[in-house]
Design a protein around this motif. Structure first.
Motif, PDB file in Angstrom:
ATOM      1  N   HIS A   1      -1.410  -6.310   5.397  1.00  0.00           N
ATOM      2  CA  HIS A   1      -2.840  -6.510   5.154  1.00  0.00           C
ATOM      3  C   HIS A   1      -3.032  -7.507   4.018  1.00  0.00           C
TER       4      HIS A   1
ATOM      5  N   PRO B   1      -0.494   4.810  -0.945  1.00  0.00           N
ATOM      6  CA  PRO B   1      -1.349   5.885  -1.441  1.00  0.00           C
ATOM      7  C   PRO B   1      -0.559   7.201  -1.480  1.00  0.00           C
TER       8      PRO B   1
ATOM      9  N   ASP C   1      -0.078   0.964  -6.248  1.00  0.00           N
ATOM     10  CA  ASP C   1       0.093  -0.010  -5.177  1.00  0.00           C
ATOM     11  C   ASP C   1       1.273  -0.917  -5.532  1.00  0.00           C
TER      12      ASP C   1
ATOM     13  N   ARG D   1       0.840  -1.204   0.000  1.00  0.00           N
ATOM     14  CA  ARG D   1       0.000   0.000   0.000  1.00  0.00           C
ATOM     15  C   ARG D   1       0.868   1.245   0.000  1.00  0.00           C
TER      16      ARG D   1
ATOM     17  N   THR E   1       3.891  -6.463   3.274  1.00  0.00           N
ATOM     18  CA  THR E   1       2.493  -6.119   3.504  1.00  0.00           C
ATOM     19  C   THR E   1       2.058  -6.546   4.892  1.00  0.00           C
TER      20      THR E   1
ATOM     21  N   ASP F   1      -4.517  -7.368   1.149  1.00  0.00           N
ATOM     22  CA  ASP F   1      -5.104  -6.636   0.030  1.00  0.00           C
ATOM     23  C   ASP F   1      -5.407  -7.573  -1.130  1.00  0.00           C
TER      24      ASP F   1
END
Length: 267
Positions: free
Chosen positions: A143, A116, A120, A114, A141, A145
């Motif tokens: 998460h 932002p 990505d 991630r 990571t 995703d």
């Protein structure tokens, strides 16, 4: 280590980092960190470029407790890393492109999933591999995703891709860096050896083709010479056999070595 870890060193700029490189920087393994969290860059630098400093206090404590200092000679043999930072996928892609142009490619990139508001992690890896398909990638990571199936669908099965869960362990990150950069170096060495072998085969093939062409020319010249000799022999034989005079050859000691066949009819 990971987001919120105790190490929050600001990543040095390119010039200051270059000044701090040791004399063996030419052998340093080049690693790129692509992550929008500044502290993560400090974590990776602490792990990859200052491992000995991070364990010095522990060595002192062990020496005080056990009364002896552990042998740390292997520390000097640890890999040396040159670590660069990019805080967005687009910036990372530009650094990869620039490194290739300077013929100093990165061996490994740790890419955050991630970042932002830009690309990505998957988009970044897709674009980076278009420019440098040999670079090893570790996705970092915390998460879920994307599932592994989704990642494979986007990037395909590849031995250049691994996943590192945040918060990550220091030893795990160091081992990944060491193994993947070594894998990259061995692949580069194998590719170089293969290219040299292919060039050697090409050179030998060209030499063989040249020798074969020369041999064919010599054979063709010899056949042409033999054909000319046969034609001359036929012309000489026809001349001698149809002559109105006797034609003969004598050796140096006066012995007849040849007499034209018409000698009987003439005599």
């Amino acid at each position: 280590f990971g987001a919120g870890s105790r190490v929050h060193a600001h990543p040095p700029d390119e010039e200051s980092q270059g000044d701090n490189m040791s004399d063996n920087s030419a052998q340093a393994r080049r690693v790129l960190i692509i992550d929008d969290t500044e502290s993560i860059h400090g974590d990776f630098r602490a792990i990859l470029t200052d491992t000995r400093a991070g364990t010095a206090a522990l060595d002192e404590a062990e020496a005080a407790i056990f009364g002896e200092r552990l042998d740390t000679s292997d520390q000097a043999q640890k890999a040396s890393y040159h670590v660069d930072s990019a805080f967005q996928g687009q910036e990372g892609l530009e650094k990869v492109r620039q490194a290739l142009e300077e013929k100093r490619p990165y061996q490994l990139a740790f890419v955050d999933m991630r970042m932002p508001p830009g690309w990505d992690g998957l988009k970044t890896i897709e674009e980076v591999w278009k420019v440098d398909p040999n670079i090893q990638i570790v996705i970092c990571t915390a998460h879920s995703d994307y599932s592994w199936e989704e990642i494979v669908q986007r990037l395909g099965y590849s031995d250049r891709l691994l996943i590192l869960k945040k918060p990550f362990d220091t030893v795990e990150a160091e081992q990944l860096a060491g193994a993947l950069t070594e894998k990259w170096a061995l692949g580069r060495q194998a590719a170089t050896m293969m290219a040299e072998l292919e060039q050697l085969v090409s050179d030998r093939t060209q030499e063989f083709e040249q020798a074969n062409a020369l041999l064919k020319k010599e054979i063709a010249d010899r056949r042409q010479t033999e054909e000319a000799l046969r034609e001359n022999e036929q012309k000489f034989r026809s001349f001698v056999e149809n002559a109105s005079d006797i034609i003969f050859c004598l050796s140096a000691d006066g012995i007849f070595t040849y007499v034209s066949p018409n000698w009987t009819s003439i005599l």
